[in-house]
Scaffold this motif. Structure first.
Motif, PDB file in Angstrom:
ATOM      1  N   ALA A  88      -5.589   9.773   1.599  1.00 46.40           N
ATOM      2  CA  ALA A  88      -5.980   8.738   0.643  1.00 46.40           C
ATOM      3  C   ALA A  88      -4.940   7.631   0.642  1.00 46.40           C
ATOM      4  O   ALA A  88      -3.762   7.877   0.930  1.00 46.40           O
ATOM      5  N   THR A  89      -5.397   6.418   0.336  1.00 38.06           N
ATOM      6  CA  THR A  89      -4.487   5.290   0.179  1.00 38.06           C
ATOM      7  C   THR A  89      -4.825   4.548  -1.103  1.00 38.06           C
ATOM      8  O   THR A  89      -5.945   4.641  -1.620  1.00 38.06           O
ATOM      9  N   ILE A  90      -3.844   3.779  -1.581  1.00 36.59           N
ATOM     10  CA  ILE A  90      -4.054   2.989  -2.791  1.00 36.59           C
ATOM     11  C   ILE A  90      -3.260   1.695  -2.671  1.00 36.59           C
ATOM     12  O   ILE A  90      -2.117   1.693  -2.220  1.00 36.59           O
ATOM     13  N   TYR A 125     -10.476   7.116   0.528  1.00 35.51           N
ATOM     14  CA  TYR A 125     -10.326   8.551   0.724  1.00 35.51           C
ATOM     15  C   TYR A 125     -10.954   9.005   2.023  1.00 35.51           C
ATOM     16  O   TYR A 125     -11.963   8.458   2.465  1.00 35.51           O
ATOM     17  N   THR A 160      -8.724   2.148  -3.956  1.00 31.68           N
ATOM     18  CA  THR A 160      -8.449   3.413  -3.274  1.00 31.68           C
ATOM     19  C   THR A 160      -9.377   3.633  -2.088  1.00 31.68           C
ATOM     20  O   THR A 160     -10.463   3.062  -2.005  1.00 31.68           O
ATOM     21  N   ASN A 193       0.824  -1.216   0.000  1.00 30.45           N
ATOM     22  CA  ASN A 193       0.000   0.000   0.000  1.00 30.45           C
ATOM     23  C   ASN A 193       0.855   1.261   0.000  1.00 30.45           C
ATOM     24  O   ASN A 193       1.931   1.294   0.583  1.00 30.45           O
ATOM     25  N   THR A 218      -7.695  12.816  -6.123  1.00 30.54           N
ATOM     26  CA  THR A 218      -7.564  11.510  -6.751  1.00 30.54           C
ATOM     27  C   THR A 218      -6.155  10.984  -6.528  1.00 30.54           C
ATOM     28  O   THR A 218      -5.170  11.662  -6.870  1.00 30.54           O
ATOM     29  N   ILE A 219      -6.066   9.791  -5.961  1.00 30.02           N
ATOM     30  CA  ILE A 219      -4.771   9.151  -5.766  1.00 30.02           C
ATOM     31  C   ILE A 219      -4.553   8.139  -6.882  1.00 30.02           C
ATOM     32  O   ILE A 219      -5.490   7.464  -7.324  1.00 30.02           O
ATOM     33  N   SER A 220      -3.312   8.042  -7.346  1.00 27.02           N
ATOM     34  CA  SER A 220      -2.969   7.067  -8.379  1.00 27.02           C
ATOM     35  C   SER A 220      -1.508   6.665  -8.171  1.00 27.02           C
ATOM     36  O   SER A 220      -0.795   7.291  -7.388  1.00 27.02           O
TER      37      SER A 220
END
Length: 121
Positions: free
Chosen positions: A49-51, A59, A57, A33, A68-70
């Motif tokens: 946020a995590t991905i 938030y 994802t 992660n 927006t996380i990427s």
């Protein structure tokens, strides 16, 4: 040892946008992660946020629909696109990454040094 370096912070007017980047370097084996956290003056550090490796994802409610996380798994980079910024988004933003020498862990969490985001009203 894994080094995380954030970039992209700065000063922006309310309603504006910024894109943060965080690149991992060093002896990298398996990153699980990745995430972004922030800490405003006088407040505790909070999740933004995590991905996951697969792209799932999560938030904080306060940023849903605006941030927006990427990530780019090949380059070990995580991004945070921040739109419709508000003065209350002002904080130091930190990225983190869970890393292990082994595919299934155990994982250790590494943190970047932080990048300042200031949103003026």
């Amino acid at each position: 040892q894994v080094l995380l370096v954030e970039s992209g912070g700065g000063l922006v007017q309310a309603g504006g946008s910024l894109r943060l980047s965080c690149a991992a370097s060093g002896r990298i084996f398996n990153i699980n992660n990745m995430g972004w956290y922030r800490q405003a003056p006088g407040k505790q550090r909070e999740l933004v946020a995590t991905i996951t490796t697969g792209g799932s994802t999560n938030y904080a409610d306060s940023v849903k629909g605006r941030f927006t996380i990427s990530r780019d798994n090949a380059k070990n980079i995580v991004y945070l696109q921040m739109n419709s910024l508000k003065p209350e988004d002002t904080a130091v933003y930190y990225c983190n990454a869970d890393h292990s020498r082994f595919r299934l862990g155990p994982f250790a969490t590494y943190w970047g040094q932080g990048t300042q985001v200031t949103v003026s009203s």
